[in-house]
Enzyme design. Structure first.
Site, mmCIF file in Angstrom:
data_model
loop_
_atom_site.group_PDB
_atom_site.id
_atom_site.type_symbol
_atom_site.label_atom_id
_atom_site.label_comp_id
_atom_site.label_asym_id
_atom_site.label_seq_id
_atom_site.Cartn_x
_atom_site.Cartn_y
_atom_site.Cartn_z
ATOM 1 N N GLY A 11 -7.029 -5.454 2.102
ATOM 2 C CA GLY A 11 -6.368 -4.962 0.901
ATOM 3 C C GLY A 11 -7.196 -4.087 -0.002
ATOM 4 N N ARG A 17 -6.550 -0.239 5.739
ATOM 5 C CA ARG A 17 -6.453 1.024 5.000
ATOM 6 C C ARG A 17 -7.837 1.584 4.637
ATOM 7 N NH1 ARG A 17 -2.239 2.330 1.305
ATOM 8 N NH2 ARG A 17 -1.643 0.142 1.381
ATOM 9 N N TYR A 60 7.238 4.111 -0.753
ATOM 10 C CA TYR A 60 6.427 3.453 -1.788
ATOM 11 C C TYR A 60 6.248 4.293 -3.045
ATOM 12 C CZ TYR A 60 4.815 0.581 2.170
ATOM 13 O OH TYR A 60 4.737 -0.242 3.263
ATOM 14 N N CYS A 106 17.794 15.443 6.646
ATOM 15 C CA CYS A 106 18.983 15.450 5.793
ATOM 16 C C CYS A 106 19.018 14.218 4.883
ATOM 17 C CB CYS A 106 20.247 15.533 6.652
ATOM 18 S SG CYS A 106 20.389 17.104 7.517
#
Length: 441
Positions: A262, A299, A339, A368
């Site tokens: 995290g 991440r 997000y 679209c």
């Protein structure tokens, strides 16, 4: 043009590409050309086409090494969170460096094994493990299951008994700590679907201790993603230490503590805590605890090691908005739409950015959907054909992409120094429906 282009105004966000690149790993402008390591990204766009994901091998390894060096004083294992970027080249680089892996599906385990990862260094997280997932993981010999419910514990006991194996487990405890991040990536609150409540954990550990095919190994928590300060980790650790002491009092000894992942990254102007400072803040408590420590970063290892390259196809000014339509779209990178994530978009050639005709643009795709955008209100100097780079795209980019609107997924490329290699070819349209069949009455 039927409408004049709106000028840049106070509502547009200005990002200085040179200043941003100076703070991101493996990126630099050389004679005005954006390079990842030593490779001009515009040349990659020409060679492999756009949209295209490109990753820096050295940037990945540097962050992994920062974790291992920062926690070198204690027994630890860095388990890369495969969900962040599961390309085999990425996994293989980390496996060769000695990483463990955090997985959330049997498919991710198959990828880890195919990339040369060791099953014994894998932790299996996730709230919905099925019987076939558990069987595959046990037969492969994974290191540990992170248990998220008492019913899952009973299921694993049953499968392990059928196979005549013992399953090593830790409980993922939900400490009810507010990570103060986007609600979709907050995982440590009572309202979240993850983990076992702090109050219920002791009774579930006692159930596990009575099961013949279960070996209690550790305790785990994961409070959220893109955390930029250490305080939430400290709060969660304090709650886990309290529970560990209670477990010891009740005769249950643990081998490891897993603090999840995290840790946040800089996308534009965030100021996340460094890995070294993060470790320094946690080490006193962890050293005193005396358990092996697991971390599950994803991440922070790969986000800023990657770019999404995209080309400007159409410039569409209107009375109210200027739209730059690029060949990447929400099917390629869904984070901005899903997000409301703000990611930097910078030119591959600085001359484009300094041409003196900067305007405020929404960077959008051709899908679209009104929600199909990569960025809004960005001040850029653009021309049709320009190659742009979305930075921070190494995590939750390609792995979350789709074939919506029957769009082939992007190519993926790995860069190392002045070399580059295609590590996943661009999909072809015919491949997208090759396994489908017409209805035959």
């Amino acid at each position: 043009m039927s409408h004049s282009v709106l000028n840049a105004d106070s509502q547009g966000r200005v990002i200085n590409p040179e200043a941003l690149v100076a703070q991101l790993p493996a990126l630099q402008y050389v004679d005005g050309a954006l390079c990842l390591e030593e490779v001009d990204v515009a040349s990659l766009a020409k060679t492999y086409g756009t949209p295209c994901y490109v990753y820096s091998k050295q940037a990945i390894l540097n962050v992994y090494k920062a974790y291992t060096d920062s926690f070198a004083a204690i027994d630890h294992q860095i388990c890369y969170a495969v969900k962040a970027n599961s390309n085999l080249a990425v996994l293989g680089i980390l496996a060769q460096a000695g990483a463990g892996f955090d997985i959330v599906s049997s498919g991710e385990l198959a990828r880890v094994l195919a990339a040369g990862g060791e099953a014994s260094r894998v932790v299996f997280s996730g709230v919905g493990k099925r019987t076939d997932d558990i069987r595959y993981a046990l037969e492969a010999g994974i290191g540990c299951f992170n248990i998220e419910s008492d019913s899952e514990l009973a299921l694993i006991q049953g499968v392990a008994a059928e196979l005549g194996k013992t399953a090593a487990i830790s409980l993922r405890v939900n400490p009810n700590v507010d990570a103060k991040t986007h609600p979709y990536i907050s995982t440590g609150l009572k309202d979240n679907k993850f983990g076992i409540s702090h109050e219920k954990a002791l009774s579930v550990y006692q159930q596990a201790a009575a099961m013949p095919n279960i070996r209690i190994q550790g305790i785990d928590c994961h409070i959220g993603s893109q955390l930029t300060e250490v305080a939430p980790f400290i709060d969660a650790l304090d709650k886990l230490i309290e529970l560990i002491d209670n477990l010891r009092t009740n005769g249950i000894e643990l081998e490891h503590i897993d603090l999840g992942g995290g840790l946040g990254v800089q996308y534009i102007d965030e100021t996340p805590i460094s890995i070294a400072d993060f470790a320094a803040a946690l080490l006193p408590k962890l050293t005193q605890l005396g358990l092996k420590v697991f971390f599950e970063p994803g991440r922070s290892i790969v986000a800023n090691a990657g770019l999404l390259l995209t080309r400007v196809d159409v410039l569409k000014p209107t009375e109210h908005k200027n739209f730059a339509i690029v060949d990447a779209a929400m099917n390629d990178l869904i984070r901005p739409a899903l997000y409301q994530a703000e990611m930097a978009i910078i030119p591959s050639q600085l001359a484009t950015a300094t041409a003196g005709n900067e305007c405020t643009w929404d960077i959008v795709g051709a899908i679209c959907e009104t929600g199909d955008f990569l960025a809004k209100d960005r001040v850029l100097s653009l021309a049709v054909g320009d190659v742009l780079a979305v930075t921070g795209a190494g995590a939750y980019g390609f792995v979350m992409s789709s074939n919506y609107n029957t769009r082939p997924r992007s190519a993926e490329v790995m860069v190392s120094e002045n070399q580059h290699q295609l590590v996943r070819p661009r999909e072809q349209v015919a491949e997208l429906f090759a396994t489908e069949q017409l209805w035959q009455a």
